[in-house]
Design a protein around this motif. Structure first.
Motif, PDB file in Angstrom:
ATOM      1  N   ARG A  18       0.796  -1.428   0.084  1.00  0.00           N
ATOM      2  CA  ARG A  18       0.099   0.048   0.011  1.00  0.00           C
ATOM      3  C   ARG A  18       0.745   1.275  -0.159  1.00  0.00           C
ATOM      4  O   ARG A  18       0.266   2.542   0.111  1.00  0.00           O
ATOM      5  N   SER A  19       2.091   1.050   0.071  1.00  0.00           N
ATOM      6  CA  SER A  19       3.010   2.376   0.048  1.00  0.00           C
ATOM      7  C   SER A  19       3.273   2.684  -1.580  1.00  0.00           C
ATOM      8  O   SER A  19       3.624   1.715  -2.269  1.00  0.00           O
ATOM      9  N   ARG A  20       3.177   3.767  -2.016  1.00  0.00           N
ATOM     10  CA  ARG A  20       3.507   4.224  -3.509  1.00  0.00           C
ATOM     11  C   ARG A  20       4.929   4.688  -3.573  1.00  0.00           C
ATOM     12  O   ARG A  20       5.229   5.707  -2.735  1.00  0.00           O
ATOM     13  N   PHE A  21       5.584   4.198  -4.380  1.00  0.00           N
ATOM     14  CA  PHE A  21       7.015   4.524  -4.629  1.00  0.00           C
ATOM     15  C   PHE A  21       6.909   5.342  -6.016  1.00  0.00           C
ATOM     16  O   PHE A  21       6.953   4.598  -7.101  1.00  0.00           O
ATOM     17  N   LEU A  22       7.274   6.601  -6.355  1.00  0.00           N
ATOM     18  CA  LEU A  22       7.349   7.265  -7.493  1.00  0.00           C
ATOM     19  C   LEU A  22       8.716   7.456  -7.701  1.00  0.00           C
ATOM     20  O   LEU A  22       9.317   8.457  -6.964  1.00  0.00           O
ATOM     21  N   ALA A  23       9.152   6.924  -9.058  1.00  0.00           N
ATOM     22  CA  ALA A  23      10.611   7.297  -9.107  1.00  0.00           C
ATOM     23  C   ALA A  23      10.706   8.287 -10.370  1.00  0.00           C
ATOM     24  O   ALA A  23       9.841   8.169 -11.488  1.00  0.00           O
ATOM     25  N   TYR A  46       5.717  17.761  -2.473  1.00  0.00           N
ATOM     26  CA  TYR A  46       6.046  18.348  -1.204  1.00  0.00           C
ATOM     27  C   TYR A  46       5.196  17.457  -0.069  1.00  0.00           C
ATOM     28  O   TYR A  46       5.593  17.647   1.138  1.00  0.00           O
ATOM     29  N   ASP A  47       3.965  16.808  -0.431  1.00  0.00           N
ATOM     30  CA  ASP A  47       3.198  16.281   0.726  1.00  0.00           C
ATOM     31  C   ASP A  47       3.413  14.783   0.747  1.00  0.00           C
ATOM     32  O   ASP A  47       2.749  13.963   1.528  1.00  0.00           O
ATOM     33  N   ALA A  48       4.622  14.333   0.136  1.00  0.00           N
ATOM     34  CA  ALA A  48       4.962  12.995   0.449  1.00  0.00           C
ATOM     35  C   ALA A  48       5.811  12.689   1.784  1.00  0.00           C
ATOM     36  O   ALA A  48       6.090  13.485   2.614  1.00  0.00           O
ATOM     37  N   THR A  49       5.913  11.522   2.046  1.00  0.00           N
ATOM     38  CA  THR A  49       6.557  11.117   3.357  1.00  0.00           C
ATOM     39  C   THR A  49       7.953  11.212   3.274  1.00  0.00           C
ATOM     40  O   THR A  49       8.368  11.611   4.225  1.00  0.00           O
ATOM     41  N   HIS A  50       8.570  10.634   2.189  1.00  0.00           N
ATOM     42  CA  HIS A  50       9.965  10.825   2.030  1.00  0.00           C
ATOM     43  C   HIS A  50      10.122  11.109   0.491  1.00  0.00           C
ATOM     44  O   HIS A  50       9.392  10.641  -0.477  1.00  0.00           O
ATOM     45  N   ARG A  95       8.160   8.398  -1.643  1.00  0.00           N
ATOM     46  CA  ARG A  95       7.158   7.404  -1.002  1.00  0.00           C
ATOM     47  C   ARG A  95       6.044   8.243  -0.553  1.00  0.00           C
ATOM     48  O   ARG A  95       6.294   9.034   0.349  1.00  0.00           O
ATOM     49  N   TYR A  96       5.014   7.472  -0.759  1.00  0.00           N
ATOM     50  CA  TYR A  96       3.845   7.867   0.126  1.00  0.00           C
ATOM     51  C   TYR A  96       3.321   6.693   0.785  1.00  0.00           C
ATOM     52  O   TYR A  96       3.067   5.546   0.367  1.00  0.00           O
ATOM     53  N   PHE A  97       3.589   6.884   2.472  1.00  0.00           N
ATOM     54  CA  PHE A  97       3.372   5.737   3.258  1.00  0.00           C
ATOM     55  C   PHE A  97       2.168   5.128   3.128  1.00  0.00           C
ATOM     56  O   PHE A  97       1.159   5.883   3.375  1.00  0.00           O
ATOM     57  N   GLY A  98       1.783   3.877   3.190  1.00  0.00           N
ATOM     58  CA  GLY A  98       0.724   3.340   3.058  1.00  0.00           C
ATOM     59  C   GLY A  98       0.143   2.574   4.229  1.00  0.00           C
ATOM     60  O   GLY A  98      -0.833   1.821   4.457  1.00  0.00           O
ATOM     61  N   GLY A  99       1.090   2.597   5.391  1.00  0.00           N
ATOM     62  CA  GLY A  99       0.423   2.137   6.726  1.00  0.00           C
ATOM     63  C   GLY A  99       1.198   0.846   7.161  1.00  0.00           C
ATOM     64  O   GLY A  99       0.746   0.462   8.264  1.00  0.00           O
ATOM     65  N   ARG A 109      14.623  -3.087  -1.347  1.00  0.00           N
ATOM     66  CA  ARG A 109      14.156  -3.718  -2.516  1.00  0.00           C
ATOM     67  C   ARG A 109      13.143  -2.815  -3.030  1.00  0.00           C
ATOM     68  O   ARG A 109      13.289  -2.529  -4.403  1.00  0.00           O
ATOM     69  N   ALA A 110      12.192  -2.202  -2.492  1.00  0.00           N
ATOM     70  CA  ALA A 110      11.258  -1.104  -3.018  1.00  0.00           C
ATOM     71  C   ALA A 110      12.041  -0.111  -3.619  1.00  0.00           C
ATOM     72  O   ALA A 110      11.677   0.373  -4.765  1.00  0.00           O
ATOM     73  N   TYR A 111      13.067   0.580  -2.819  1.00  0.00           N
ATOM     74  CA  TYR A 111      13.672   1.762  -3.544  1.00  0.00           C
ATOM     75  C   TYR A 111      14.469   1.551  -4.704  1.00  0.00           C
ATOM     76  O   TYR A 111      14.656   2.101  -5.675  1.00  0.00           O
TER      77      TYR A 111
END
Length: 209
Positions: A18-23, A46-50, A95-99, A109-111
């Protein structure tokens, strides 16, 4: 040795627990441009977690975990850039944290996978060392010189003043051959060599064409 970078920008998105990773990957010319690219992407999201990043540009290598556990984001992104043997390249993975916490291994692995996905989709460009060359000559020699320049020049700018002038960018490894031919063409054509810098030549590849 051929050196490659990214032509323009390339994007990819993956979802993990559920976390979105946009590269977002881009070609950059130096550390300053790389830092500006990173800042621009961070502002966009700007509103992303990381907003984690890495770049290799102008001989400098930098990376940031941006609040993720040390070594789980920035360095893995840089490793992907290096594994693909790219230079002058920057990648930001947002990353937008999905909980759901992924743990250190899951984050690496995700990054890594997000960065690789963006780079795999990128159109590649060849990064060559080039030399600035400035020519001046009588007007009657301009056409002869221009024909020779068209065979060698990566970039060419014409300036007319009291003489005809051509400002060129020539691939470094071809500079001496160009100067030799120029000298044989006519001794009245004066050449001065300037600074050396990188030049990007699109070569295709990837999915974003």
């Amino acid at each position: 040795m051929n050196r490659f970078t990214v032509c323009g920008e390339s994007k990819a998105e993956i979802t993990v627990e559920r976390s979105r990773f946009l590269a977002v990957a881009a070609g950059v010319t130096d550390e300053k441009q790389a830092a500006e690219f990173v800042a621009g992407v961070a502002k966009r999201f700007y509103d992303a977690t990381h907003n984690c990043y890495a770049f290799s540009a102008g001989g400098a290598k930098r990376f940031s975990d941006d609040g993720e556990p040390s070594g789980t984001a920035g360095k893995p992104i840089l490793n992907v850039i290096e594994q693909k043997k790219l230079v002058n390249t920057a990648v930001v993975v947002t990353r937008y944290f999905g909980g759901v916490k992924l743990g250190a291994g899951g984050l690496v692995r995700a990054y890594s996978n997000a960065a690789a996905a963006a780079l795999d989709r990128a159109e590649l460009a060849r990064c060559v060392k080039a030399r600035e060359i400035f020519l001046s000559m009588p007007f009657n020699l301009f056409r002869q010189a221009e024909r020779l320049c068209d065979r060698y020049a990566l970039q060419k700018k014409t300036v007319f003043s009291t003489q005809a002038c051509l400002n060129l960018l020539v691939e470094k490894e071809k500079t001496q051959a160009f100067l030799d031919e120029l000298s044989a063409l006519n001794y009245l054509i004066e050449a001065q060599c300037g600074a050396e810098r990188d030049f990007i030549i699109p070569v295709g590849g990837g999915e974003n064409k």
